[in-house]
Enzyme design. Structure first.
Site, PDB file in Angstrom:
ATOM      1  N   GLU A 142       0.817  -1.205   0.000  1.00 54.09           N
ATOM      2  CA  GLU A 142       0.000   0.000   0.000  1.00 54.09           C
ATOM      3  C   GLU A 142       0.861   1.269   0.000  1.00 54.09           C
ATOM      4  O   GLU A 142       1.937   1.307   0.592  1.00 54.09           O
ATOM      5  CB  GLU A 142      -0.943  -0.011   1.209  1.00 54.09           C
ATOM      6  CG  GLU A 142      -1.932  -1.159   1.089  1.00 54.09           C
ATOM      7  CD  GLU A 142      -2.985  -1.218   2.190  1.00 54.09           C
ATOM      8  OE1 GLU A 142      -4.116  -1.598   1.877  1.00 54.09           O
ATOM      9  OE2 GLU A 142      -2.694  -0.880   3.351  1.00 54.09           O
TER      10      GLU A 142
ATOM     11  N   CYS B 199       1.417  -2.582  15.714  1.00 56.44           N
ATOM     12  CA  CYS B 199       1.381  -2.277  14.281  1.00 56.44           C
ATOM     13  C   CYS B 199       0.678  -3.376  13.508  1.00 56.44           C
ATOM     14  O   CYS B 199       1.002  -4.556  13.673  1.00 56.44           O
ATOM     15  CB  CYS B 199       2.806  -2.098  13.761  1.00 56.44           C
ATOM     16  SG  CYS B 199       2.841  -1.745  11.985  1.00 56.44           S
TER      17      CYS B 199
ATOM     18  N   CYS C 272       6.387  -5.477  15.796  1.00 55.29           N
ATOM     19  CA  CYS C 272       6.040  -4.458  16.793  1.00 55.29           C
ATOM     20  C   CYS C 272       4.591  -4.711  17.212  1.00 55.29           C
ATOM     21  O   CYS C 272       3.725  -4.945  16.369  1.00 55.29           O
ATOM     22  CB  CYS C 272       6.201  -3.049  16.219  1.00 55.29           C
ATOM     23  SG  CYS C 272       7.902  -2.705  15.736  1.00 55.29           S
TER      24      CYS C 272
ATOM     25  N   CYS D 219      -1.325   5.706  10.012  1.00 49.59           N
ATOM     26  CA  CYS D 219      -0.089   5.042  10.450  1.00 49.59           C
ATOM     27  C   CYS D 219      -0.403   3.707  11.091  1.00 49.59           C
ATOM     28  O   CYS D 219      -1.240   3.632  11.977  1.00 49.59           O
ATOM     29  CB  CYS D 219       0.637   5.837  11.523  1.00 49.59           C
ATOM     30  SG  CYS D 219       0.998   7.481  11.098  1.00 49.59           S
TER      31      CYS D 219
ATOM     32  N   CYS E 160       6.284  -7.161   7.067  1.00 48.00           N
ATOM     33  CA  CYS E 160       7.384  -6.706   7.923  1.00 48.00           C
ATOM     34  C   CYS E 160       7.760  -7.858   8.842  1.00 48.00           C
ATOM     35  O   CYS E 160       6.903  -8.626   9.269  1.00 48.00           O
ATOM     36  CB  CYS E 160       6.962  -5.494   8.748  1.00 48.00           C
ATOM     37  SG  CYS E 160       8.336  -4.735   9.645  1.00 48.00           S
TER      38      CYS E 160
ATOM     39  N   CYS F  39       3.366   8.480   1.449  1.00 45.45           N
ATOM     40  CA  CYS F  39       3.889   7.488   2.387  1.00 45.45           C
ATOM     41  C   CYS F  39       4.141   6.198   1.607  1.00 45.45           C
ATOM     42  O   CYS F  39       3.227   5.602   1.046  1.00 45.45           O
ATOM     43  CB  CYS F  39       2.852   7.288   3.499  1.00 45.45           C
ATOM     44  SG  CYS F  39       3.327   6.043   4.697  1.00 45.45           S
TER      45      CYS F  39
HETATM   46  N1  SAH Z   1       9.225   0.233  10.083  1.00 45.77           N
HETATM   47  C1  SAH Z   1       9.352   1.652  10.142  1.00 45.77           C
HETATM   48  C2  SAH Z   1       8.365   2.434   9.298  1.00 45.77           C
HETATM   49  C3  SAH Z   1       6.917   1.989   9.302  1.00 45.77           C
HETATM   50  S1  SAH Z   1       5.772   2.572  10.469  1.00 45.77           S
HETATM   51  C4  SAH Z   1       9.280   2.099  11.591  1.00 45.77           C
HETATM   52  O1  SAH Z   1       9.027   1.282  12.457  1.00 45.77           O
HETATM   53  O2  SAH Z   1       9.532   3.263  11.859  1.00 45.77           O
HETATM   54  C5  SAH Z   1       5.699   4.302  10.514  1.00 45.77           C
HETATM   55  C6  SAH Z   1       5.346   4.813  11.905  1.00 45.77           C
HETATM   56  O3  SAH Z   1       4.004   4.451  12.300  1.00 45.77           O
HETATM   57  C7  SAH Z   1       6.264   4.228  12.970  1.00 45.77           C
HETATM   58  O4  SAH Z   1       6.660   5.197  13.882  1.00 45.77           O
HETATM   59  C8  SAH Z   1       5.373   3.207  13.628  1.00 45.77           C
HETATM   60  O5  SAH Z   1       5.841   2.885  14.894  1.00 45.77           O
HETATM   61  C9  SAH Z   1       4.039   3.922  13.612  1.00 45.77           C
HETATM   62  N2  SAH Z   1       2.907   3.018  13.858  1.00 45.77           N
HETATM   63  C10 SAH Z   1       2.844   1.696  13.635  1.00 45.77           C
HETATM   64  N3  SAH Z   1       1.641   1.209  14.010  1.00 45.77           N
HETATM   65  C11 SAH Z   1       0.912   2.242  14.457  1.00 45.77           C
HETATM   66  C12 SAH Z   1      -0.425   2.380  14.929  1.00 45.77           C
HETATM   67  N4  SAH Z   1      -1.252   1.333  15.001  1.00 45.77           N
HETATM   68  N5  SAH Z   1      -0.835   3.605  15.291  1.00 45.77           N
HETATM   69  C13 SAH Z   1      -0.015   4.675  15.165  1.00 45.77           C
HETATM   70  N6  SAH Z   1       1.247   4.607  14.716  1.00 45.77           N
HETATM   71  C14 SAH Z   1       1.713   3.406  14.356  1.00 45.77           C
END
Ligand code: SAH
Length: 375
Positions: free
Chosen positions: A94, A121, A118, A343, A114, A107
């Site tokens: 996406e 996410c 985390c 995000c 991935c 974005c």
């Molecule tokens: N892998 C990279 C980039 C992808 S995520 C990273 O971890 O930075 C981009 C941002 O969105 C990151 O800061 C991530 O932690 C945040 N993010 C992921 N899941 C989220 C969620 N459910 N709500 C808000 N932010 C989130």
């Protein structure tokens, strides 16, 4: 499609030079091609009128300019657009465009799924399939710009002024392809974006931050999310390998003595987990002698998520404590959540090779059953 054709979107300037010099052409052909492909968005070799007929013919026969195909486009009530792009083998990624007055942010995804898991996410729940190629990464920008031109109007021009590598995947675990794409974004002959308008976001792959510093000057965003290793390791498991102090040292190096590069700390606001005034004060101490901004991100929920978004009051109080301590702080506006484009909501469709998606489905269906029994 001819599978033998060379996709020119896979090459940065150095790569194109090597290719064309190998053909016996002058190396400046590389810059001409980059101008045609990336500055002008052209994909038809016959339209490239400053190239000789013979060179155009060879390009047509042996090469192609081919981004991943758009399979679906969704448009949010707030104007945010999300594209689902096919990357073969039944997998999809996406890309999201977020328009704001006077600017537009794209974005971009860097991997199919991935591998990092985390806990807040949704991409993590999909598991991991593979790295994207340079063509698939820069192709997202190439496509988005072309599509936005089609839907722009005079009153509402849709222009990409900023890029964030914050889509699906961990960009620093796909460093080679990402670095090439970044160089095309930055190149005068390419997209000519200033270094502060291109941001790579990382969960914290410390050695790759040093590597990136050797080849790029773009802005870095570190997904910090917690002020202590104990808490961060429960949210961002790679913290066990590269803990906070190692990451902050890498960020200091990245910023450089002359502050030539920019670093932002991202902090997702999870209700009752990392959002208390105590956490805010700990964060102030942790970031005491590093020159950076802080971006608070209200958590975006997704099906099966175990967290909730912090209340607006606690986000405000947290923000206030940081700002009072002279940390430049912003709170990210949630955009496109009606089309799951916010995000952490990007899932695409990943043919998972890690079995994580299966385990996630099992877990959520079990917890739903347990929840239902309770009713
Ligand atoms: N892998 C990279 C980039 C992808 S995520 C990273 O971890 O930075 C981009 C941002 O969105 C990151 O800061 C991530 O932690 C945040 N993010 C992921 N899941 C989220 C969620 N459910 N709500 C808000 N932010 C989130």
């Amino acid at each position: 499609m001819n599978p033998e054709k060379i996709n020119l979107l896979d090459f940065d300037e150095a790569g194109l030079k090597a290719l064309f010099v190998g053909w016996g052409e002058k190396s400046f052909r590389a810059v001409q091609l980059i101008r045609w492909m990336h500055q002008r968005g052209e994909d038809n070799f016959q339209a490239m009128t400053d190239l000789s007929n013979a060179f155009r013919l060879r390009l047509s026969n042996e090469c192609e300019i081919k981004p991943p195909p758009i399979s679906e486009e969704s448009v949010s009530v707030d104007g945010t657009r999300k594209w689902l792009l096919g990357v073969g083998g039944g997998s999809y990624i996406e890309t999201v465009f977020i328009p704001e007055p006077g600017r537009g942010t794209l974005c971009i995804s860097s991997q199919v799924g991935c591998a990092l898991n985390c806990t807040f996410c949704s991409t993590a729940t999909q598991g991991f399939n593979r790295n994207l190629s340079t063509a698939e990464i820069i192709g997202q920008l190439w496509l988005a710009r072309r599509r936005l031109k089609e839907v722009s109007t005079e009153e509402d021009p849709l222009v990409i002024t900023n890029i964030v590598m914050m889509g699906m995947g961990e960009p620093l675990l796909n460093l080679e392809a990402v670095t090439k794409a970044l160089s095309l974004m930055r190149a005068d002959e390419g997209y000519a974006l200033p270094r502060r308008r291109v941001t790579v976001s990382t969960s914290g792959v410390a050695p790759a931050i040093y590597e990136l510093a050797k080849n790029s000057d773009v802005s870095l965003a570190l997904s910090l999310h917690a002020p202590t290793n104990e808490l961060r390791s429960t949210l961002v498991p790679i913290n066990k390998k590269y803990p906070i102090e190692i990451l902050l040292e890498a960020c200091r190096e990245y910023i450089g003595e002359h502050k030539s590069r920019h670093v932002t700390m991202e902090y997702v606001m999870l209700r009752g987990i990392n959002d208390s005034p105590v956490h805010a004060r700990q964060l102030v101490r942790v970031l005491g002698n590093i020159s950076c901004k802080v971006n608070l991100i209200p958590f975006n929920p997704f099906p099966g998520a175990v967290y909730e978004r912090s209340t607006p009051e606690s986000i405000q109080a947290f923000h206030h404590i940081l700002a009072k301590a002279k940390l430049f702080t912003t709170t990210r506006k949630t955009r496109g959540d009606d089309i799951d484009a916010a995000c952490g909501q990007l899932v695409g469709k990943v043919l998972d090779r890690t079995k994580r998606h299966e385990r996630f489905l099992e877990r959520t269906s079990q917890s739903l059953k347990v929840g239902n029994q309770g009713n």
